[in-house]
Structures are given as C-alpha cells and as structure tokens.
Design an enzyme around this catalytic site. Structure first.
Site, PDB file in Angstrom:
ATOM      1  N   HIS A  74      -7.624 -36.104 -43.857  1.00  0.00           N
ATOM      2  CA  HIS A  74      -6.415 -36.568 -44.544  1.00  0.00           C
ATOM      3  C   HIS A  74      -6.499 -38.083 -44.736  1.00  0.00           C
ATOM      4  O   HIS A  74      -6.355 -38.837 -43.778  1.00  0.00           O
ATOM      5  CB  HIS A  74      -5.162 -36.231 -43.713  1.00  0.00           C
ATOM      6  N   MET A 105      -0.130 -24.688 -41.072  1.00  0.00           N
ATOM      7  CA  MET A 105       0.729 -25.603 -40.304  1.00  0.00           C
ATOM      8  C   MET A 105       1.410 -26.643 -41.188  1.00  0.00           C
ATOM      9  O   MET A 105       1.736 -27.731 -40.724  1.00  0.00           O
ATOM     10  CB  MET A 105      -0.108 -26.299 -39.225  1.00  0.00           C
ATOM     11  N   SER A 106       1.587 -26.315 -42.462  1.00  0.00           N
ATOM     12  CA  SER A 106       2.186 -27.328 -43.348  1.00  0.00           C
ATOM     13  C   SER A 106       3.019 -26.668 -44.439  1.00  0.00           C
ATOM     14  O   SER A 106       3.645 -25.635 -44.213  1.00  0.00           O
ATOM     15  CB  SER A 106       1.072 -28.192 -43.946  1.00  0.00           C
ATOM     16  N   HIS A 161     -11.352 -26.766 -36.364  1.00  0.00           N
ATOM     17  CA  HIS A 161     -11.033 -27.639 -37.509  1.00  0.00           C
ATOM     18  C   HIS A 161     -12.300 -27.962 -38.295  1.00  0.00           C
ATOM     19  O   HIS A 161     -12.256 -28.143 -39.506  1.00  0.00           O
ATOM     20  CB  HIS A 161     -10.347 -28.916 -37.008  1.00  0.00           C
ATOM     21  N   TYR A 173       2.948 -30.939 -35.837  1.00  0.00           N
ATOM     22  CA  TYR A 173       2.187 -31.020 -34.579  1.00  0.00           C
ATOM     23  C   TYR A 173       1.756 -32.439 -34.219  1.00  0.00           C
ATOM     24  O   TYR A 173       1.302 -32.703 -33.111  1.00  0.00           O
ATOM     25  CB  TYR A 173       0.965 -30.072 -34.594  1.00  0.00           C
ATOM     26  N   GLU A 174       1.906 -33.382 -35.162  1.00  0.00           N
ATOM     27  CA  GLU A 174       1.580 -34.776 -34.844  1.00  0.00           C
ATOM     28  C   GLU A 174       2.742 -35.449 -34.106  1.00  0.00           C
ATOM     29  O   GLU A 174       2.646 -36.627 -33.756  1.00  0.00           O
ATOM     30  CB  GLU A 174       1.234 -35.543 -36.125  1.00  0.00           C
ATOM     31  N   HIS A 226       2.013 -33.748 -40.134  1.00  0.00           N
ATOM     32  CA  HIS A 226       2.333 -32.382 -39.709  1.00  0.00           C
ATOM     33  C   HIS A 226       3.300 -32.439 -38.532  1.00  0.00           C
ATOM     34  O   HIS A 226       3.301 -33.421 -37.781  1.00  0.00           O
ATOM     35  CB  HIS A 226       1.058 -31.652 -39.241  1.00  0.00           C
ATOM     36  N   ALA A 248      -4.951 -25.835 -46.399  1.00  0.00           N
ATOM     37  CA  ALA A 248      -5.901 -24.899 -45.806  1.00  0.00           C
ATOM     38  C   ALA A 248      -5.075 -23.862 -45.062  1.00  0.00           C
ATOM     39  O   ALA A 248      -4.005 -24.174 -44.534  1.00  0.00           O
ATOM     40  CB  ALA A 248      -6.803 -25.643 -44.829  1.00  0.00           C
ATOM     41  N   SER A 279      -5.668 -30.516 -45.904  1.00  0.00           N
ATOM     42  CA  SER A 279      -6.881 -30.782 -45.118  1.00  0.00           C
ATOM     43  C   SER A 279      -8.155 -30.584 -45.913  1.00  0.00           C
ATOM     44  O   SER A 279      -8.402 -29.496 -46.442  1.00  0.00           O
ATOM     45  CB  SER A 279      -6.964 -29.818 -43.924  1.00  0.00           C
ATOM     46  N   ASN A 291     -10.617 -19.809 -43.183  1.00  0.00           N
ATOM     47  CA  ASN A 291     -11.105 -18.985 -42.073  1.00  0.00           C
ATOM     48  C   ASN A 291     -10.235 -17.741 -42.038  1.00  0.00           C
ATOM     49  O   ASN A 291      -9.166 -17.726 -42.641  1.00  0.00           O
ATOM     50  CB  ASN A 291     -10.957 -19.757 -40.746  1.00  0.00           C
TER      51      ASN A 291
HETATM   52  N1  HPA Z   1      -4.085 -20.898 -38.501  1.00  0.00           N
HETATM   53  C1  HPA Z   1      -3.212 -21.898 -38.708  1.00  0.00           C
HETATM   54  N2  HPA Z   1      -3.438 -22.897 -39.537  1.00  0.00           N
HETATM   55  C2  HPA Z   1      -4.602 -22.916 -40.189  1.00  0.00           C
HETATM   56  C3  HPA Z   1      -5.553 -21.906 -40.013  1.00  0.00           C
HETATM   57  C4  HPA Z   1      -5.283 -20.845 -39.126  1.00  0.00           C
HETATM   58  O1  HPA Z   1      -6.067 -19.897 -38.916  1.00  0.00           O
HETATM   59  N3  HPA Z   1      -6.606 -22.221 -40.815  1.00  0.00           N
HETATM   60  C5  HPA Z   1      -6.285 -23.371 -41.451  1.00  0.00           C
HETATM   61  N4  HPA Z   1      -5.070 -23.806 -41.082  1.00  0.00           N
END
Ligand code: HPA
Length: 272
Positions: free
Chosen positions: A60, A211-212, A247, A84-85, A82, A112, A29, A235
């Site tokens: 992406h 998430m990847s 995001h 989640y998609e 991902h 990320a 990302s 973050n």
């Molecule tokens: N949690 C899950 N996936 C993420 C996060 C997070 O805090 N930051 C970037 N991808």
C-alpha cells in the site's frame, strides 16, 4: 462540512493543478500499479493531507494521485488503512469523504480477497455485487442527517450499482477475462479466518472474504456516490485447499494478475 474536511479539501485542491476528478478509485493490496498508467499525474502523499493516515502495510503506497486516463480525470487512492491497523471504520473511510468533497461522484473500490465459493480460483476477478459487514464497526455511527442530503437510516438495497456491474461485465467480456460476481464479506482481521469460519461464512452467503471495502462503500453510499467493487481472489479461504495463508501469497497473486486487473479497470473507466 466538518472543519477537518474543509482543510482536507484545501490541501488537496492546492496541489491538484485545478483538476476536478469525478471518478475515484481505491487500489487495494498489491494493486497499486494501476496508478502508473495515469497521465499528467500529481502525487500527494497521505502524510500531507489532513485527516489521512499513512499506510503501514506492505503493498500500500499511501498516496493520492490525480491524473487522467482515456480522457477521464481520476482521483486514485493508492493504498488504504484498515480496521486491523487500529483505526475505526470512520477513520478508514475518511479518504472517501475527501473524495466526495473534491467532487467525486463515482467510486470503484478494489481489494484482495480470499475465495470461498468453489467457482472462484486463485487469480479470479470478482465484481462485488453485495456485501456482508462482519466487522462489528460502521463508519456511519454518530453521523446524523445533518450533512446536506444525507439520511440517518441509509438504504442499502442496491449498494453496488447494477449499471456499473453491467459495465464491468461488458469490459471483461471484451477482454475475455471471465469476471465472476459475488458477495464480499468483510472482517476486521488481522488474522486470516479459521477453516470453521470459512464454512460459517459460506453458509451465511459469502463468496469471498476480505478486510476492507465495506467502510468505504458505506460512506460513499451515504454521500450519494455510485459505487462499484472489484476483488482479486488472491488465495482460497482457509481450509479449502489445506494450504497455509500468507500476505506474501496475496502480494504474489496480485503481482501476477495485475496486468489483467489494470486492463479491466482501464476499459471500465474508458466507458464510464
Ligand atoms: N481472508 C481475509 N482477507 C483476505 C484473504 C483471506 O483469505 N485474502 C486476501 N485478503
């Protein structure tokens, strides 16, 4: 070779001007700008590659780029799918099979992630030294030992190559980027974690959450690739700072860190 992979190989090779990348890079990302540094690059949109899914998430791009950097030929996946998609881990990791079939032997996958370990700051770069698969899915399910050289019960004692981890550290030291090392925990998303989940993950040994990455690494290791992983801490995980997660914040951080991220990756690749 499953028929689709043969088609995938033909589709990529028909567009890659005879170049044979041995190094693959997956850009997570907001990290796609690394690919802008490639010289003589060909761009192949995922829509034109059998078995690839177009990406649907902002940040992406959704194309395979083949080009050179510091004398190395690279295959760069600019964006990924991902779980989640709505796809399985096997579908998410299909592009790694494609890289394998065109000759990639070394994989650098990037992402990320949310920082859990208190040593991590927003903007920290973290080399992934191990992972915890908390997605509940696995791209190797249903894959036997029928593919040449593959095993059914894959050893994961050293999924992330210590040789490559060392090279990343050397590159970071040279550039004074303060690279951290840690354990990446993968979840499906799409929601961010709850504060209680953050506590649970810390307790389980995770330094960062995302998430990847994990489906790709499982497939890459199954194919015998040497693997490295690099996470940008975009973050702090939910509950640590008390701030809400978004995001937009993730993309904002990757934008700020991308210059250092690109330099680190370039230095690492130059010395492979
Ligand atoms: N949690 C899950 N996936 C993420 C996060 C997070 O805090 N930051 C970037 N991808």
């Amino acid at each position: 070779m499953i028929p689709e992979l043969a088609e995938t190989k033909t589709a990529i090779e028909s567009k890659s001007n005879g170049r044979k990348p041995a190094i693959g890079v997956v850009l997570g990302s907001g990290l796609g700008s690394f690919a802008d540094q490639l010289e003589d690059a060909v761009k192949i949109p995922y829509a034109g590659i059998p078995g690839f899914r177009p990406t649907s998430v902002p940040g992406h791009a959704g194309q395979l780029m083949i080009g050179s950097l510091r004398g190395k030929t690279l295959a760069v996946l600019q964006g990924r799918s991902h779980i989640y998609e709505g796809c399985t881990a096997a579908e998410v990791a299909f592009p790694i099979r494609a890289l394998g079939v065109i000759g990639v032997k070394t994989l650098m996958t990037t992402c990320a992630a949310g920082g859990i370990n208190s040593q991590l700051r927003v903007g920290s770069l973290m080399a992934i030294e191990d992972h915890i698969n908390f997605t509940g899915d696995n791209p190797l399910i249903g894959r036997g030992s029928s593919e040449a050289g593959n095993v059914k019960f894959l050893d994961m004692t050293q999924a992330y190559s210590s040789r490559l981890l060392e090279k990343l550290t050397v590159a970071s030291d040279k550039l004074k980027l303060g690279l951290r090392r840690g354990v990446y925990m993968a979840v499906t998303g799409p929601n961010y974690e709850t504060p209680s989940e953050t506590k649970a993950m810390a307790w389980l040994g995770a330094d960062a959450i995302g998430m990847s990455v994990v489906p790709e690494v499982l497939v890459a290791r199954h194919l015998g690739m040497e693997v490295a992983g690099l996470a940008v801490i975009t973050n702090l995980a939910a509950g640590i700072s008390g701030r809400r997660l978004s995001h937009d914040e993730v993309l904002e951080t990757t934008r700020k860190v991308s210059e250092n991220f690109n330099k680190l990756l370039e230095e690492f690749i130059a010395n492979l």
